[in-house]
Write an enzyme that holds these catalytic residues in place. Sequence first.
Site, PDB file in Angstrom:
ATOM      1  N   LYS A  25      40.212  70.184  64.870  1.00  0.00           N
ATOM      2  CA  LYS A  25      39.439  68.982  64.552  1.00  0.00           C
ATOM      3  C   LYS A  25      38.446  69.267  63.434  1.00  0.00           C
ATOM      4  CE  LYS A  25      38.479  66.235  67.839  1.00  0.00           C
ATOM      5  NZ  LYS A  25      38.010  65.845  69.156  1.00  0.00           N
ATOM      6  N   ARG A  94      31.811  67.412  70.326  1.00  0.00           N
ATOM      7  CA  ARG A  94      33.208  67.449  70.783  1.00  0.00           C
ATOM      8  C   ARG A  94      33.791  68.836  70.608  1.00  0.00           C
ATOM      9  NH1 ARG A  94      35.381  61.819  70.114  1.00  0.00           N
ATOM     10  NH2 ARG A  94      33.842  60.760  68.825  1.00  0.00           N
ATOM     11  N   GLY A 103      42.665  66.150  76.128  1.00  0.00           N
ATOM     12  CA  GLY A 103      42.037  65.830  77.407  1.00  0.00           C
ATOM     13  C   GLY A 103      41.642  67.041  78.232  1.00  0.00           C
ATOM     14  N   MET A 105      39.482  69.530  77.343  1.00  0.00           N
ATOM     15  CA  MET A 105      38.133  70.050  77.181  1.00  0.00           C
ATOM     16  C   MET A 105      37.146  68.924  76.986  1.00  0.00           C
ATOM     17  SD  MET A 105      39.236  73.404  75.279  1.00  0.00           S
ATOM     18  CE  MET A 105      37.936  73.248  74.150  1.00  0.00           C
ATOM     19  N   ARG A 338      44.862  64.397  62.288  1.00  0.00           N
ATOM     20  CA  ARG A 338      45.634  65.642  62.446  1.00  0.00           C
ATOM     21  C   ARG A 338      47.104  65.286  62.286  1.00  0.00           C
ATOM     22  NH1 ARG A 338      44.541  65.628  68.892  1.00  0.00           N
ATOM     23  NH2 ARG A 338      45.609  63.680  69.173  1.00  0.00           N
ATOM     24  N   HIS A 455      72.761  81.835  90.041  1.00  0.00           N
ATOM     25  CA  HIS A 455      74.066  81.196  89.911  1.00  0.00           C
ATOM     26  C   HIS A 455      73.918  79.728  89.505  1.00  0.00           C
ATOM     27  CE1 HIS A 455      77.615  79.067  91.570  1.00  0.00           C
ATOM     28  NE2 HIS A 455      78.268  80.104  91.071  1.00  0.00           N
ATOM     29  N   SER A 782      77.495  93.857  73.179  1.00  0.00           N
ATOM     30  CA  SER A 782      76.820  92.584  73.418  1.00  0.00           C
ATOM     31  C   SER A 782      75.756  92.845  74.476  1.00  0.00           C
ATOM     32  CB  SER A 782      77.815  91.533  73.898  1.00  0.00           C
ATOM     33  OG  SER A 782      77.129  90.325  74.130  1.00  0.00           O
ATOM     34  N   CYS A 850      74.385  88.057  74.762  1.00  0.00           N
ATOM     35  CA  CYS A 850      74.978  86.929  75.482  1.00  0.00           C
ATOM     36  C   CYS A 850      74.240  86.625  76.772  1.00  0.00           C
ATOM     37  CB  CYS A 850      76.457  87.181  75.747  1.00  0.00           C
ATOM     38  SG  CYS A 850      76.761  88.615  76.783  1.00  0.00           S
ATOM     39  N   TYR A 870      74.738  88.273  65.955  1.00  0.00           N
ATOM     40  CA  TYR A 870      74.853  86.907  66.469  1.00  0.00           C
ATOM     41  C   TYR A 870      74.169  86.796  67.824  1.00  0.00           C
ATOM     42  CZ  TYR A 870      78.462  88.667  69.619  1.00  0.00           C
ATOM     43  OH  TYR A 870      79.112  89.370  70.590  1.00  0.00           O
TER      44      TYR A 870
HETATM   45  C1  PEP Z   1      73.788  89.379  81.338  1.00  0.00           C
HETATM   46  O1  PEP Z   1      73.633  90.166  82.260  1.00  0.00           O
HETATM   47  O2  PEP Z   1      72.931  89.129  80.493  1.00  0.00           O
HETATM   48  C2  PEP Z   1      75.051  88.633  81.238  1.00  0.00           C
HETATM   49  C3  PEP Z   1      75.290  87.845  80.218  1.00  0.00           C
HETATM   50  O3  PEP Z   1      75.915  88.755  82.277  1.00  0.00           O
HETATM   51  P1  PEP Z   1      75.788  87.947  83.652  1.00  0.00           P
HETATM   52  O4  PEP Z   1      74.664  86.995  83.540  1.00  0.00           O
HETATM   53  O5  PEP Z   1      77.091  87.304  83.849  1.00  0.00           O
HETATM   54  O6  PEP Z   1      75.521  89.078  84.598  1.00  0.00           O
END
Ligand code: PEP
Length: 920
Positions: A25, A94, A103, A105, A338, A455, A782, A850, A870
């Site tokens: 501000k 302020r 809101g 502070m 802002r 899961h 990976s 991954c 990647y």
């Molecule tokens: C991991 O462990 O990051 C992975 C991609 O395998 P999973 O989640 O299937 O164990």
Amino acid sequence: MPFVYDFDHKHRKPPMEMKDLLGGKGANLAEMTSVLALPVPPGFTISTDACRAYMDGGWPDGLSAEIAKARTRLEKTMGKRIGDPSDPLLVSVRSGAKFSMPGMMDTVLNLGLNDQSVEGLAKQTDDERFAYDSYRRFVAMYGRIVLGIPGEEFDLLLDAAKELAGTTSDAAVPTELLRYLVDAYQQIVERHTGKPFPQDPDDQLRGAVEAVFESWNGPRAIAYRDRERIAHDLGTAVNVQAMVFGNRDDDSGTGVGFTRDPATGTRGEYGDFLVNAQGEDVVAGIRNTEPLSALKDHFPKIHKELLAIFARLEGHYRDMCDTEFTIEQGKLWMLQTRVGKRTGAAALRMAVDMVAEKGIKLSKEEAIERITGDHLDQVLHPQFAGSGYKVLTKGLGASPGAAVGRVYLTADGAQAAAEAGETVVLVRSETSPEDVHGMLAAEGILTARGGLVSHAAVVARGWGKPAVVGAEGLRIVGNTFTVGDTVVEEGDWISIDGTNGTVVLGQVPVSQGETPAEFDTVLAWADVIRAGHLGVRANADNGPDAANARHLGAEGIGLCRTEHMFLGEDRLPIVRRMILADTPSEEQAALEQLRLAQKADFEEILEAMDALPVTIRLLDPPLHEFLPSTEELAIKEATDGLNPEETRLFQAAKDWHEFNPMLGTRGVRLGVLKPGLYAMQVRALMEAALARVAKGGHPIVEIMIPLTIGREEMALARSWVEEAVTSTLAGSTGSGSGSSGRGKKSPAPAAGSLEVLIGTMIETPRAALRAAEIAEDAEFFSFGTNDLTQMTFGFSRDDVEGRMMSAYLELGLLKRNPFEVVDPDGVGELVRLGVERGRSTRPDLKIGVCGEHGGDPESIQTFAKAGLDYVSCSPFRVPIARLAAAQAVLAGHTAARTADRKSASAGVAAKGRTKAKGKG
Ligand code: PEP
Ligand code: MG
């Protein structure tokens, strides 16, 4: 360094770049005053340095003197003095931190009024009512904010005064009653503090400034910073500014204005205002506001002036701004501006529009930097529309988007209800592969236990289905679930928001996620920026998901969890048969069935991702995910009894029982115990690949071994894979066009050819540490950061988020949930080590990630810095990863990687890739 700066102080750089020191501000007030010369009521900013000094060691030396000087300068400019009994200057005090904390502070208005100056104000304004109304507001605000008196005490008296006056409007309380209120409020103050209400403006000012400093560490502010990931040690600045009044008369007013529509991004002014009102009246929603366009009718000249200011603000900030303004007796004052917050759709539209607009000329790079992952999430998924709904409970937002449906507590129940045409939310304590059909049938998933890589979370995210997991307050009892005293029956409606983990009883209206045209434009720009730097792949386990991932911009598959292919009701029994087989021939028969099922699945995936790399991970089930629950079977045994098949399963499940299945017989260990399993999968895969080649396709296959720990294990697994590849290829006839030999640069993929790489996941800390030797037998790595996080911290990925994560975050023991944002120091260090050591053996080692972190924008920055090629994430995160990867490139995180790899590739011996001649 001084602690106090006037708004017109000559800073060495544009004040808008000094938010660290002046707060957001203060920086913008100084910018509007000194650079833009807009009509801003004068004032000064007490810097965040002062706040930090105060937090360290109390009221800083010299601060009082600096404030006194700034006050004198302000009084001179205004030609009035604070507290002057005949013509007082009033100020607002302020807070204003570097990052806006709406809101959270504190603010004190009308400071400088006391028993004498209120009379002066009445005389000067010729409006006694206005003076006493201002005074009673000030005493209540000061009492509440500075002196810590509960606000209700003041509110109750105001309500009583309104009742006495026979009105419901604050504005209709007569002067006499306002005088009485001031008196009564002061008595409340004296009763609470044992002292009279402070009359000395110096005391008032010091109290208000201290209260703003203190509010930085108020519980609301801390909770907000935790949620928004704002550092706790920044401190806030304090702005002291001459008051202007929009509630003087009908020639006055106040409003909030945006330079374009923050909901849609449409050009043209947008906002609300009220005639004869103070700013808080607009925000509080006590009176119905008028749209900003109606300002033209009430105050045509001011409307024009305001629009001209909006144009200047946009030109100057090169962005949409939001403003607060006040009109005092026909004069316009800008109180704040802002860069404005906006929805995802608006952010995309504005970014694209502003690249084309001459007055702003945003570069595409700047446009990319203005979009966040949250913006994209908003347009990709349905959201709760509006606000004001009552939250039943909260869990972890595991898969974004809103879902509304009737509660079903079993997978079978959910499936049956969905088949009967109902919309369903599946509510479980936790999910397992046995629940997958119910999860598929449901609009959304809610679990009481489990974390962001449980899961339920992983599966839901893969499907882009909203999910809230680990809602600890929820207990499932028979056909109901409870949260505290609330009992929710099967069939009742609930709404869940998987973006922030909110659960609401009943049906909350939902706005559909729609990707506007600008979505593709922005992502196309992002792709150009990240090309050659950081690729984006998807985690997908079947043809439709792979096709969807490609549609969303995935450049291949970084993880196909083959165990997910066995989640269907028809396939789970085969996996169980294979796991539980007593004899080699039984096992062989089950493997054969699996091979046929997998071949068809692989073919579909390879077709969807033709000519793009597809990483197939060999089976990695923690066995408990595939076995029936021993607890449920024990209950059934004791009640209804078990049939022979169930008895056998029960016995086998008990035999295979492990205390720590996630650290047990899973990954490559399962391959070691079940020889033939991986060979079967590779055969199925190669047959599918050959079938694709025969159809003129170009499959690029990467076979990935999960959960390795070292050289010997990797070499053994590689030998199974190579053998299966070779024997499958040898067993087939005819020939495809093939691909280049070992060590040569790959030409553009030709149709009808086949490439195969063999690599491994790096999921155990040991694998990261021993990456140099593992790379001898791996052509790619990976990083499985889900398991790597679990094992680096020793935090069970299924349990720890529910039970202890929130305590760890609240106590500051962890800055972030490491399952959500990759831990840059510990896990990040292992990733960096793994990359460095792996490439020391094999300079052209292809490396990705991954784990679920592959779709998290902040983690993507960490991976880019580590030199990964990647990231791979669930299909619906792919657009977000594309954007974040481009942002990583723009931040310079990928430059070092390219240079490193060039120098590293000098002559280190490495085993070559398995290039297979396709034979179709
Ligand atoms: C991991 O462990 O990051 C992975 C991609 O395998 P999973 O989640 O299937 O164990
Ligand atoms: Mg894993």
